[in-house]
Design a protein around this motif. Structure first.
Motif, PDB file in Angstrom:
ATOM      1  N   SER A  86      12.554   9.004  -0.360  1.00 46.94           N
ATOM      2  CA  SER A  86      12.440   9.493   1.013  1.00 46.94           C
ATOM      3  C   SER A  86      11.033  10.021   1.249  1.00 46.94           C
ATOM      4  N   SER A  87      10.674  10.189   2.521  1.00 46.04           N
ATOM      5  CA  SER A  87       9.337  10.664   2.853  1.00 46.04           C
ATOM      6  C   SER A  87       9.161  12.118   2.435  1.00 46.04           C
ATOM      7  N   ASP A  88       7.893  12.520   2.276  1.00 47.87           N
ATOM      8  CA  ASP A  88       7.631  13.905   1.908  1.00 47.87           C
ATOM      9  C   ASP A  88       8.042  14.857   3.019  1.00 47.87           C
ATOM     10  N   VAL A  89       8.021  14.387   4.271  1.00 45.13           N
ATOM     11  CA  VAL A  89       8.453  15.222   5.391  1.00 45.13           C
ATOM     12  C   VAL A  89       9.924  15.600   5.229  1.00 45.13           C
ATOM     13  N   TYR A  90      10.755  14.630   4.862  1.00 50.04           N
ATOM     14  CA  TYR A  90      12.180  14.896   4.673  1.00 50.04           C
ATOM     15  C   TYR A  90      12.397  15.753   3.428  1.00 50.04           C
ATOM     16  N   ARG A  91      11.741  15.394   2.329  1.00 52.15           N
ATOM     17  CA  ARG A  91      11.950  16.118   1.074  1.00 52.15           C
ATOM     18  C   ARG A  91      11.510  17.574   1.160  1.00 52.15           C
ATOM     19  N   ALA A  92      10.479  17.832   1.968  1.00 55.20           N
ATOM     20  CA  ALA A  92       9.976  19.202   2.075  1.00 55.20           C
ATOM     21  C   ALA A  92      11.020  20.153   2.647  1.00 55.20           C
ATOM     22  N   GLY A  93      11.967  19.622   3.408  1.00 55.04           N
ATOM     23  CA  GLY A  93      13.008  20.468   3.996  1.00 55.04           C
ATOM     24  C   GLY A  93      14.241  20.625   3.138  1.00 55.04           C
ATOM     25  N   ARG A  94      14.310  19.948   2.006  1.00 56.82           N
ATOM     26  CA  ARG A  94      15.471  20.018   1.120  1.00 56.82           C
ATOM     27  C   ARG A  94      15.240  21.043   0.011  1.00 56.82           C
ATOM     28  N   GLN A  95      16.283  21.792  -0.339  1.00 54.38           N
ATOM     29  CA  GLN A  95      16.244  22.740  -1.459  1.00 54.38           C
ATOM     30  C   GLN A  95      14.999  23.632  -1.407  1.00 54.38           C
ATOM     31  N   ARG A  96      14.688  24.156  -0.254  1.00 57.21           N
ATOM     32  CA  ARG A  96      13.463  24.955  -0.088  1.00 57.21           C
ATOM     33  C   ARG A  96      13.480  26.206  -0.965  1.00 57.21           C
ATOM     34  N   THR A  97      14.618  26.899  -1.003  1.00 57.81           N
ATOM     35  CA  THR A  97      14.698  28.117  -1.811  1.00 57.81           C
ATOM     36  C   THR A  97      14.530  27.810  -3.285  1.00 57.81           C
ATOM     37  N   GLU A  98      15.245  26.795  -3.757  1.00 59.48           N
ATOM     38  CA  GLU A  98      15.155  26.422  -5.167  1.00 59.48           C
ATOM     39  C   GLU A  98      13.726  26.044  -5.553  1.00 59.48           C
ATOM     40  N   LYS A  99      13.072  25.266  -4.707  1.00 63.54           N
ATOM     41  CA  LYS A  99      11.705  24.838  -5.007  1.00 63.54           C
ATOM     42  C   LYS A  99      10.752  26.024  -5.060  1.00 63.54           C
ATOM     43  N   SER A 100      10.952  26.982  -4.186  1.00 65.46           N
ATOM     44  CA  SER A 100      10.074  28.153  -4.150  1.00 65.46           C
ATOM     45  C   SER A 100      10.213  28.996  -5.418  1.00 65.46           C
ATOM     46  N   VAL A 101      11.450  29.226  -5.873  1.00 66.13           N
ATOM     47  CA  VAL A 101      11.617  30.054  -7.075  1.00 66.13           C
ATOM     48  C   VAL A 101      11.143  29.310  -8.319  1.00 66.13           C
ATOM     49  N   ILE A 102      11.332  28.004  -8.352  1.00 69.00           N
ATOM     50  CA  ILE A 102      10.828  27.201  -9.468  1.00 69.00           C
ATOM     51  C   ILE A 102       9.304  27.267  -9.508  1.00 69.00           C
ATOM     52  N   ALA A 103       8.670  27.114  -8.338  1.00 67.41           N
ATOM     53  CA  ALA A 103       7.213  27.159  -8.263  1.00 67.41           C
ATOM     54  C   ALA A 103       6.682  28.521  -8.702  1.00 67.41           C
ATOM     55  N   HIS A 104       7.366  29.593  -8.293  1.00 66.97           N
ATOM     56  CA  HIS A 104       6.929  30.930  -8.689  1.00 66.97           C
ATOM     57  C   HIS A 104       7.003  31.091 -10.207  1.00 66.97           C
ATOM     58  N   ALA A 105       8.057  30.555 -10.817  1.00 66.19           N
ATOM     59  CA  ALA A 105       8.183  30.633 -12.274  1.00 66.19           C
ATOM     60  C   ALA A 105       7.081  29.836 -12.968  1.00 66.19           C
TER      61      ALA A 105
END
Length: 282
Positions: A86-105
């Protein structure tokens, strides 16, 4: 005066601009609807927006050409399949919370003064947005959205990789990209993946696999960012075994069996927690 447009010509031009403006607004609305719902039948799009099916097809053809969505068997879809990401536009809106905590770790694996390679994934983008806290750094990427995220940060030296540009992921890939990567050596490579099967990272496109493998081979330490949904998906091209990464960072919605299996195989697995009280026995 000679050469000046007539009133009729000015009116035609104004009407043409108005039609183009309406078309662009309609296409943005169609794209937003498909992104929000994941998939919509083309007949439903025509009915919802008060246009003919033929006009709906033309709009979708243009959106597909820009890499924002795809058409298949009478359906407009933003969701990935085993063959199409899928496009990055669509993927950017999926699992936003999970991605943020993973990135912080993932920040714990980065130290000031290092050279960091960042792939074109939306999870890595969440990390890129936080890299200012680790400056000075050199950030190496093939992704325009990562470039936009870090280019104004103080203490960040940005190295952009060129090549063939792909709209669907806002990234440069191809022979020129991989050749440039092989001339570099980074301290850390941070990447994500579309799918994980049999404890191997997979992706839908060979071009993406080639770039990520080149980045992997040019880096001393390799970190994989993978939210729990990646373990539920499939893709066509094998990329890298999870056992080859120095660390795998997942979110706390992951099935505990995946974590246990990977740790038993000798993998370093970090479970990024959304709340301090979540799964205290990870």
């Amino acid at each position: 005066m000679r050469g000046q447009p007539t009133s009729a010509q000015s009116l035609d031009r104004a009407q043409g601009d108005s039609r183009q403006t309406r078309q662009q607004a309609r296409q943005r609305a169609i794209c937003d609807a498909v992104m929000a719902e994941g998939a919509i039948r083309i007949e439903q799009i025509a009915e919802r927006f008060g246009i003919s099916v033929m006009t709906a097809h033309r709009d979708l053809d243009e959106l597909e050409g820009r890499g924002l969505l795809r058409k298949s068997r009478g359906v407009a879809s933003a969701m990935s399949t085993a063959l199409v990401e899928s496009s990055d536009v669509y993927r950017a809106g999926r699992q936003r919370t999970e991605k943020s905590v993973i990135a912080h770790a993932a920040l714990e694996f980065i130290e000031p003064g290092q050279a960091i390679m960042v792939d074109d994934s939306t999870t890595s983008l969440r990390l890129a947005e936080q890299l200012g806290s680790k400056s000075p750094l050199t950030v190496i990427t093939n992704c325009l959205t990562v470039v936009d995220a870090v280019r104004g940060m103080r203490g960040i030296t940005l190295l952009g990789l060129g090549g063939d540009y792909y709209n669907w992921c806002s990234a440069f890939m191809g022979r020129l990209t991989t050749a440039a990567i092989r001339e570099l050596r980074a301290d850390v490579f941070v990447m994500s993946t579309s799918a994980i099967s049999d404890d191997i990272a997979f992706h839908q496109t060979q071009e993406t696999v080639d770039v990520k493998r080149a980045m992997f081979e040019s880096s001393a330490k390799r970190i994989l960012l993978a939210d729990h949904t990646k373990f539920e998906r499939r893709a066509l091209h094998a990329m890298l075994p999870l056992s080859e990464f120095d660390a795998i960072i997942v979110d706390d919605n992951i099935d505990r069996a995946h974590v246990s299996r990977l740790r038993d195989a000798g993998c370093t697995v970090v479970v990024a927690q959304r709340h301090a009280s979540t799964h205290p026995d990870w």
